[in-house]
Design a protein around this motif. Structure first.
Motif, PDB file in Angstrom:
ATOM      1  N   THR A 123      55.607  35.090  38.256  1.00 24.08           N
ATOM      2  CA  THR A 123      54.517  34.385  36.946  1.00 24.08           C
ATOM      3  C   THR A 123      53.857  35.197  36.470  1.00 24.08           C
ATOM      4  N   PRO A 124      54.115  35.244  34.977  1.00 21.76           N
ATOM      5  CA  PRO A 124      53.317  35.957  34.487  1.00 21.76           C
ATOM      6  C   PRO A 124      52.238  36.115  34.409  1.00 21.76           C
ATOM      7  N   THR A 125      51.455  37.088  34.509  1.00 19.93           N
ATOM      8  CA  THR A 125      49.523  36.770  34.383  1.00 19.93           C
ATOM      9  C   THR A 125      49.093  36.366  33.381  1.00 19.93           C
ATOM     10  N   ARG A 126      48.401  35.287  33.625  1.00 19.17           N
ATOM     11  CA  ARG A 126      47.314  34.857  32.469  1.00 19.17           C
ATOM     12  C   ARG A 126      46.510  35.752  32.103  1.00 19.17           C
ATOM     13  N   LEU A 127      46.204  35.692  30.137  1.00 20.95           N
ATOM     14  CA  LEU A 127      45.057  36.693  29.243  1.00 20.95           C
ATOM     15  C   LEU A 127      43.914  36.388  29.380  1.00 20.95           C
ATOM     16  N   TYR A 128      43.382  36.195  29.720  1.00 21.89           N
ATOM     17  CA  TYR A 128      42.035  35.418  29.275  1.00 21.89           C
ATOM     18  C   TYR A 128      41.189  35.519  28.058  1.00 21.89           C
ATOM     19  N   SER A 129      41.377  36.466  27.648  1.00 19.64           N
ATOM     20  CA  SER A 129      40.234  36.532  25.435  1.00 19.64           C
ATOM     21  C   SER A 129      40.180  35.354  25.255  1.00 19.64           C
ATOM     22  N   ALA A 130      41.555  34.745  24.865  1.00 19.87           N
ATOM     23  CA  ALA A 130      41.147  33.384  24.243  1.00 19.87           C
ATOM     24  C   ALA A 130      40.070  32.406  24.679  1.00 19.87           C
ATOM     25  N   ALA A 131      40.014  32.340  26.528  1.00 18.81           N
ATOM     26  CA  ALA A 131      38.783  31.237  26.655  1.00 18.81           C
ATOM     27  C   ALA A 131      37.924  32.040  26.196  1.00 18.81           C
ATOM     28  N   GLY A 160      27.806  35.969  32.674  1.00 20.98           N
ATOM     29  CA  GLY A 160      28.248  36.669  33.036  1.00 20.98           C
ATOM     30  C   GLY A 160      29.951  36.277  33.095  1.00 20.98           C
ATOM     31  N   LEU A 161      30.545  36.917  33.031  1.00 23.29           N
ATOM     32  CA  LEU A 161      32.101  36.111  33.988  1.00 23.29           C
ATOM     33  C   LEU A 161      32.583  37.601  34.873  1.00 23.29           C
ATOM     34  N   ALA A 162      33.694  37.008  35.821  1.00 17.82           N
ATOM     35  CA  ALA A 162      34.090  37.825  36.908  1.00 17.82           C
ATOM     36  C   ALA A 162      36.117  37.798  36.481  1.00 17.82           C
ATOM     37  N   HIS A 163      36.687  38.700  35.949  1.00 20.22           N
ATOM     38  CA  HIS A 163      38.114  38.144  36.493  1.00 20.22           C
ATOM     39  C   HIS A 163      38.394  38.483  37.626  1.00 20.22           C
ATOM     40  N   ILE A 164      39.247  36.958  38.265  1.00 20.99           N
ATOM     41  CA  ILE A 164      39.689  37.771  39.727  1.00 20.99           C
ATOM     42  C   ILE A 164      40.985  38.121  40.319  1.00 20.99           C
ATOM     43  N   MET A 181      43.903  32.869  44.362  1.00 21.55           N
ATOM     44  CA  MET A 181      43.442  31.161  44.879  1.00 21.55           C
ATOM     45  C   MET A 181      43.805  30.305  43.631  1.00 21.55           C
ATOM     46  N   GLY A 182      44.179  30.863  43.088  1.00 22.92           N
ATOM     47  CA  GLY A 182      44.852  29.509  41.975  1.00 22.92           C
ATOM     48  C   GLY A 182      43.242  30.121  40.747  1.00 22.92           C
ATOM     49  N   ILE A 183      41.732  30.186  40.789  1.00 18.91           N
ATOM     50  CA  ILE A 183      41.479  30.671  39.845  1.00 18.91           C
ATOM     51  C   ILE A 183      41.010  32.383  39.231  1.00 18.91           C
ATOM     52  N   GLY A 184      41.440  32.599  37.922  1.00 19.20           N
ATOM     53  CA  GLY A 184      42.099  33.272  36.935  1.00 19.20           C
ATOM     54  C   GLY A 184      41.211  34.568  36.841  1.00 19.20           C
TER      55      GLY A 184
END
Length: 167
Positions: A55-63, A75-79, A131-134
Motif C-alpha cells: 500500500t503506498p506511503t501516505r503523504l502528510y503535508s495536507a494535514a 513539534g512533529l515526527a514522521h514515523i 504500528m499504524g501511526i504515520g
C-alpha cells in the motif's frame, strides 16, 4: 511556536497506510516462513498479500502544513524506520521524553498479522514498524482539542498517544 515544547504537551497521532517503506526485510522473512506467495489472498485484508503489503506511503503535508502555518503545534515526527520508539524522541529537546500509551490505539490488521505470523515481540514491532501511526504532533494541552478537531475536518482520525515528560 515550533520547538517550544514543554512537559505536559499532548502527543497526537494520525494513521499510516501500512508499513510504508520500513521493515521489509522482516516482512519478507515472515512471508517466506509462512510459505505464502505475494499473489495469494491477503490473510488480513482484501486483495492479494503483495497489494496489501505494498500500500503506498501516505503523504502528510495536507494535514501538517495548516497546523504549522496556524501555529497550532510545537513539534512533529514522521514515523519511519525505527517506529514510534526511535522517531518520536527525535523531535524532543534533550530535557523531554515522549510517553506513549500503546493501548491508546489499535494497530491495523497488517501489523497484527505480522506480529502473530512472525512471532515478533511487541517491543521489536514498535522499533521496526510505525504500528499504524504515520505522524505524531506535539501540542500544548489547551490546544489539543482544537488540533484534534482540525485534523478531523481534514478527514483524519486523530488519537491522543500520550504526552511529553521531563527527561
Amino acid at each position: 511556536r515550533m520547538g517550544d515544547m514543554a512537559a505536559g504537551d499532548v502527543l497526537i497521532g494520525i494513521a499510516s497506510s501500512g508499513p510504508h517503506s520500513n521493515g521489509y526485510s522482516l516482512i519478507r522473512r515472515i512471508v517466506e516462513r509462512e510459505g505464502l506467495s505475494y499473489e495469494a489472498a491477503s490473510p488480513f485484508s482484501d486483495g492479494t498479500l503483495g497489494e496489501a503489503l505494498l500500500t503506498p506511503t501516505r503523504l502528510y503535508s495536507a494535514a501538517a502544513l495548516p497546523l504549522i502555518k496556524g501555529s497550532l503545534i510545537n513539534g512533529l515526527a514522521h514515523i519511519t524506520g525505527g517506529g514510534l520508539t526511535e522517531n518520536t524522541p527525535r523531535m524532543c529537546p534533550d530535557h523531554l521524553v515522549p510517553r506513549i500509551d500503546r493501548d491508546s490505539w489499535t494497530p491495523g490488521p497488517v501489523f497484527q498479522w505480522l506480529q502473530e505470523a512472525g512471532g515478533v515481540e511487541l517491543d521489536e514491532m514498535h522499533r521496526t514498524f510505525n504500528m499504524g501511526i504515520g505522524m505524531v504532533f506535539s501540542v500544548e494541552p489547551d490546544m489539543a482539542e482544537i488540533v484534534m478537531n482540525q485534523l478531523r475536518l481534514m478527514g483524519e482520525t486523530p488519537v491522543v498517544l500520550g504526552d511529553l515528560a521531563p527527561a
